[in-house]
Design a protein around this motif. Sequence first.
Motif, mmCIF file in Angstrom:
data_model
loop_
_atom_site.group_PDB
_atom_site.id
_atom_site.type_symbol
_atom_site.label_atom_id
_atom_site.label_comp_id
_atom_site.label_asym_id
_atom_site.label_seq_id
_atom_site.Cartn_x
_atom_site.Cartn_y
_atom_site.Cartn_z
ATOM 1 N N LYS A 56 0.654 -1.137 -0.102
ATOM 2 C CA LYS A 56 0.077 -0.158 -0.087
ATOM 3 C C LYS A 56 0.846 1.235 -0.076
ATOM 4 C CE LYS A 56 -3.983 2.208 2.343
ATOM 5 N NZ LYS A 56 -4.968 2.101 3.341
ATOM 6 N N ASP A 95 1.187 6.901 -6.771
ATOM 7 C CA ASP A 95 0.127 7.687 -7.048
ATOM 8 C C ASP A 95 0.395 9.128 -6.640
ATOM 9 O OD1 ASP A 95 -1.557 5.454 -7.495
ATOM 10 O OD2 ASP A 95 -2.678 5.460 -5.678
ATOM 11 N N ILE A 96 1.144 9.267 -5.895
ATOM 12 C CA ILE A 96 1.540 10.742 -5.604
ATOM 13 C C ILE A 96 2.586 11.162 -6.759
ATOM 14 C CG2 ILE A 96 2.758 12.328 -4.161
ATOM 15 C CD1 ILE A 96 2.254 10.479 -1.808
ATOM 16 N N GLY A 97 3.325 10.313 -7.351
ATOM 17 C CA GLY A 97 4.414 10.944 -8.299
ATOM 18 C C GLY A 97 5.839 11.054 -7.687
ATOM 19 N N HIS A 114 5.227 0.971 -12.912
ATOM 20 C CA HIS A 114 4.840 2.304 -12.900
ATOM 21 C C HIS A 114 6.132 3.250 -13.155
ATOM 22 C CE1 HIS A 114 1.329 0.460 -10.721
ATOM 23 N NE2 HIS A 114 0.721 1.545 -10.988
ATOM 24 N N GLU A 155 2.106 1.664 -3.654
ATOM 25 C CA GLU A 155 1.447 2.374 -4.411
ATOM 26 C C GLU A 155 0.799 3.765 -4.065
ATOM 27 O OE1 GLU A 155 -2.399 -0.255 -3.892
ATOM 28 O OE2 GLU A 155 -1.192 -2.224 -4.297
ATOM 29 N N THR A 156 0.876 4.112 -2.851
ATOM 30 C CA THR A 156 0.560 5.562 -2.461
ATOM 31 C C THR A 156 1.761 6.688 -2.980
ATOM 32 O OG1 THR A 156 -0.527 4.744 -0.558
ATOM 33 C CG2 THR A 156 0.385 7.159 -0.611
#
Length: 453
Positions: free
Chosen positions: A237, A244-246, A293, A240-241
């Motif tokens: 997690k 997502d923030i990049g 990613h 993934e976070t």
Amino acid sequence: MGNLNKFVRKETLLARDASKILLPHQFYYPQLFTVADRFTNEKREDFQNYLNQGNDESKEMMIYVHIPFCDAHCSFCSFDKAYDLNEISKYVDCLISELEYYAQCPYFSRKIIKSIHFGGGTPTILPPEQMERIVKGIYGNFNVEKNAIMNIEGSATTLWRKEILDYIKSNNFSRVSVGIQTFDEKTRAFYGSSASLGDVWKTLYLLKNKSIVTYIDVMYGYPLFNETYSDYNRVMKDIETAADIGVDGIEFGQLYPFYNPMEQVIKSRNMQFPGKQELITLIQDATQFMYNHGYTQLTQYGFVHSEGEIILENAYYGKDGKNMDCLALGSGAFGSLGEWKYRNLFYRRYMESKGNRYLQLKHLSKYEMKMSGIVGFPKTLGISKDALERVNDNQPFKDTLQQLLNAEMLEEEERIYTLTRKGKCYIDNIYMALMSEEERKNILKTMKIHIIE
């Protein structure tokens, strides 16, 4: 707690079912041993003579600056730290004195500074005027490359300050590394984070808003501190976070459970760690997720979202058979200059010292000099055959490489050896296996090693 100081034979380290080993914190081949490499006045004189001889070789190098001041008591941390912020100015005086001493040594006359790294502690706790004193001291005393990389570590309790953000932005720092470790509130409470999740999100927003390149730490391998805790689920997690923030980079590292406050908590509560297979699965799944990613793995811990270099690990472990000199300044800092390695005194003694500030000094043998850029190759994920051919007596090393090939931890291409997906799960095992038998025995005899069966 696993097995401490257990002797592990070379064959075991390379076996297909090898255990995951956590090496001692801050281990860099050739290792500095507490007794054998302790400081003496004779060694200091030899080291000073070496630096005063000069060096005709024009060579890139880096500077590491340790800032011990911190406002947190994270239980996993064993770095040299200090908490009296009233002593910041005096500490910077010591740093300036130290760098000015080195600057007048002929050894550095043709050295080019390629990278400057501020580590800690929490460097961003410094007032900008104190940081500026250090930066000006470096630029005023050394030959710094025009586009030198300058990195700084920071925390979510300090980076939100406008004055430090403005200083980082206006001075073109290459990146900021934020010690987040996890976005999970229960885990943060367990290790005693001083920053709230609100602080974390605010800090990341402000850094992104100013277009400052940002790396974050994500740590795995925590002990199972409650019945519902899952290190695998928590880490996936977190990754993934971060994606997502990049964030521009993820520094994905394993908890070391010794020489820190957490060690006593683990022992008193008889806490267990994730098992070997869970760790392997976690490393492989998290790595694959980052690949998917857009992140590229440059070193054991370093995953970046765009092209770049991770100079610090390359300097300490070697890159393609070559070591970059590392001039380390500040309390507890590790340095490597030509034929010498050293470690500075810890904070209080460093501050009180009127002369040398060395805790340990080691003059490298010819063999250690030749191999210092070779042994660390698992940390940087590969090595060229050209680098190996530059070492004449490398047959024992080649024999070990063949064992790694047979164990499917290494793959051979036309001019390079690289770690396989499996090999990347056993980097520390491979690192130890590449050392001499004597060095490996000394490590296992004198240091705490956590072996996860």
